[in-house]
Write an enzyme that holds these catalytic residues in place. Structure first.
Site, mmCIF file in Angstrom:
data_model
loop_
_atom_site.group_PDB
_atom_site.id
_atom_site.type_symbol
_atom_site.label_atom_id
_atom_site.label_comp_id
_atom_site.label_asym_id
_atom_site.label_seq_id
_atom_site.Cartn_x
_atom_site.Cartn_y
_atom_site.Cartn_z
ATOM 1 C CE1 TYR A 72 4.129 -5.891 -3.765
ATOM 2 C CE2 TYR A 72 3.085 -8.040 -3.541
ATOM 3 C CZ TYR A 72 3.245 -6.723 -3.123
ATOM 4 O OH TYR A 72 2.517 -6.252 -2.063
ATOM 5 C CG ASP A 111 -0.026 -9.629 5.700
ATOM 6 O OD1 ASP A 111 0.673 -8.909 6.427
ATOM 7 O OD2 ASP A 111 -0.503 -9.248 4.613
ATOM 8 C CG ASP A 147 3.382 -4.956 1.530
ATOM 9 O OD1 ASP A 147 3.202 -3.815 1.989
ATOM 10 O OD2 ASP A 147 2.589 -5.899 1.714
ATOM 11 C CG ASP A 192 3.022 -4.213 6.137
ATOM 12 O OD1 ASP A 192 2.605 -4.709 5.072
ATOM 13 O OD2 ASP A 192 3.387 -4.901 7.107
ATOM 14 C CG HIS A 208 2.522 -1.345 -1.871
ATOM 15 N ND1 HIS A 208 1.891 -1.732 -0.718
ATOM 16 C CD2 HIS A 208 2.879 -2.495 -2.496
ATOM 17 C CE1 HIS A 208 1.853 -3.049 -0.641
ATOM 18 N NE2 HIS A 208 2.462 -3.542 -1.701
ATOM 19 C CD GLU A 224 -1.204 -1.688 4.242
ATOM 20 O OE1 GLU A 224 -1.753 -2.239 5.216
ATOM 21 O OE2 GLU A 224 -0.649 -2.311 3.322
ATOM 22 C CB CYS A 240 -3.827 -10.329 4.388
ATOM 23 S SG CYS A 240 -4.124 -10.718 2.651
ATOM 24 N NE ARG A 257 -2.714 -2.484 0.497
ATOM 25 C CZ ARG A 257 -2.437 -3.738 0.844
ATOM 26 N NH1 ARG A 257 -1.370 -4.332 0.363
ATOM 27 N NH2 ARG A 257 -3.225 -4.399 1.688
ATOM 28 C CD GLU A 289 -5.261 -5.613 -1.840
ATOM 29 O OE1 GLU A 289 -5.598 -5.928 -2.999
ATOM 30 O OE2 GLU A 289 -4.227 -6.032 -1.290
ATOM 31 C CG ASN A 306 -2.579 -7.941 -4.647
ATOM 32 O OD1 ASN A 306 -1.942 -8.835 -5.184
ATOM 33 N ND2 ASN A 306 -2.819 -7.916 -3.344
#
Length: 365
Positions: free
Chosen positions: A107, A122, A150, A152, A177, A179, A187, A226, A256, A279
């Site tokens: 990942y 982040d 990721d 974002d 993913h 989001e 984050c 996500r 998440e 996660n």
């Protein structure tokens, strides 16, 4: 556009709602009613199009040897028994160590990438180029091992999201993913998050799916939706958004910040048969589920986003403090000489390749 061919008119299935009891911290499943029809919600997407691509039916990935193509291999792993365990990697060293340990999926954490490449938190500081350049390096180390990366928010609108999917796929990434946070994201385990509307989130997912399905030759690239809305709008909204993301073509649902085991299990049940990703970050919003516990609760993928970069901070801090105090790195090296270090980085493979090609540059190292 080729990717549009897989969206067909159909009534959107009613999502099972999951409500969080604030006093008991458990999930309660609520049967949808006419009043709770998500299609009537003014914030919900108005299009009734539901994605369907028969090529991605899990039954097509149940049998046969694991593919050399990382995206196809990831689909095989999702279709077959067992949880997919993907440790978070932050750079080439951490990726090499994960491969050495025998992990079959990696990942690429956004937080870890931002920290390792930029030395920054982040907070939406890293760009598409930062993520893609890191992915190109990681995916080249063992091109058969799937890397989930990721992405974002997708770094912009639909056109930018399509560009993101294409660049990730070309880099060798198996899946990404996207989001529903605002562009100035943070984050997922920090406070103060903000999320976009359902409509904008589903537009992001749909753009990613269309881009994937427009890749010439037919790509098995995995799209993961996500949501960070659980901490902002509650578990009902989070599950509803993931159900809509699945209708829009997301292959996997990623919720998440699930705060307890009951909420994870009820979320998995509500989204079945769609695979669910959890996660785990030590000290974060989600309890430190073990791989076995997550599998027993029905999760299909478990990622440990910060496992490598947090360990790196502890190890490097200790080494630097020891060097400052003692004036030598002897104790922190723990007997690892340069050759032993380079062996972890693939020294033997390079020497073997050079010799097979007729070279003799590395006959003695």
């Amino acid at each position: 556009m080729p990717g549009l061919d897989y969206f067909m008119d159909s009534e959107r299935s009613q999502p099972t709602e999951v409500r969080e009891d604030t006093t008991m911290a458990t999930a309660v499943e609520v049967a949808p009613t006419a009043d709770s029809d998500t299609s009537s919600n003014e914030d919900a997407p108005h299009s009734p199009h539901v994605y369907y691509n028969p090529r991605f039916d899990p039954k097509n990935f149940l049998e046969g040897p694991l593919s050399w193509n990382p995206a196809t291999r990831l689909r095989q792993m999702l279709a077959r028994p067992g949880i997919v365990i993907a440790p978070g990697i932050c750079d080439g060293i951490s990726a090499r160590c994960a491969l050495e340990a025998g992990f079959e999926c990696l990942y690429q954490s956004g937080a870890a990438t931002t920290a390792s490449r930029l030395g920054q938190p982040d907070l939406a500081i890293a760009t598409l180029n930062d993520f893609v350049q890191s992915a190109q390096m990681v995916c080249s180390l063992d091109p058969t091992v799937p890397v989930i990366a990721d992405a974002d928010t997708g770094f912009g609108g639909p056109a930018m999201i399509a560009r993101t999917v294409n660049q990730y796929a070309r880099a060798g990434v198996a899946g990404l993913h996207i989001e529903d946070q605002v562009q100035t994201k943070r984050c997922g385990h920090l406070m103060g998050k903000q999320v976009v509307s359902r409509e904008e989130f589903i537009t992001r997912i749909r753009a990613a799916v269309i881009a994937r399905d427009s890749i010439p030759g037919g790509s098995d690239f995995v799209i993961i939706g996500r949501t960070d809305s659980a901490q902002v709008l509650g578990m009902e909204e989070a599950v509803t958004r993931l159900k809509l993301a699945a209708d829009a073509g997301a292959d996997v649902c990623f919720i998440e910040g699930v705060r307890n085991a009951d909420l994870l299990k009820s979320t998995v049940d509500a989204l079945a048969p769609k695979p669910v990703l959890v996660n785990v970050i030590s000290g974060g919003l989600t309890p430190s589920f073990t791989c076995k516990e997550a599998e027993e609760m029905g999760a299909k993928i478990i990622i440990f986003s910060l496992v490598s970069c947090v360990a790196a901070v502890h190890g490097i801090r200790a080494a630097m403090q020891s060097l400052k105090k003692t004036g030598t790195d002897f104790s922190s090296a723990r007997g690892m000489d340069p050759k032993a270090f380079f062996e972890v980085m693939g020294l033997s493979d390079v020497i073997r390749l050079d010799a097979q090609a007729g070279g003799n540059a590395f006959e003695m190292v």
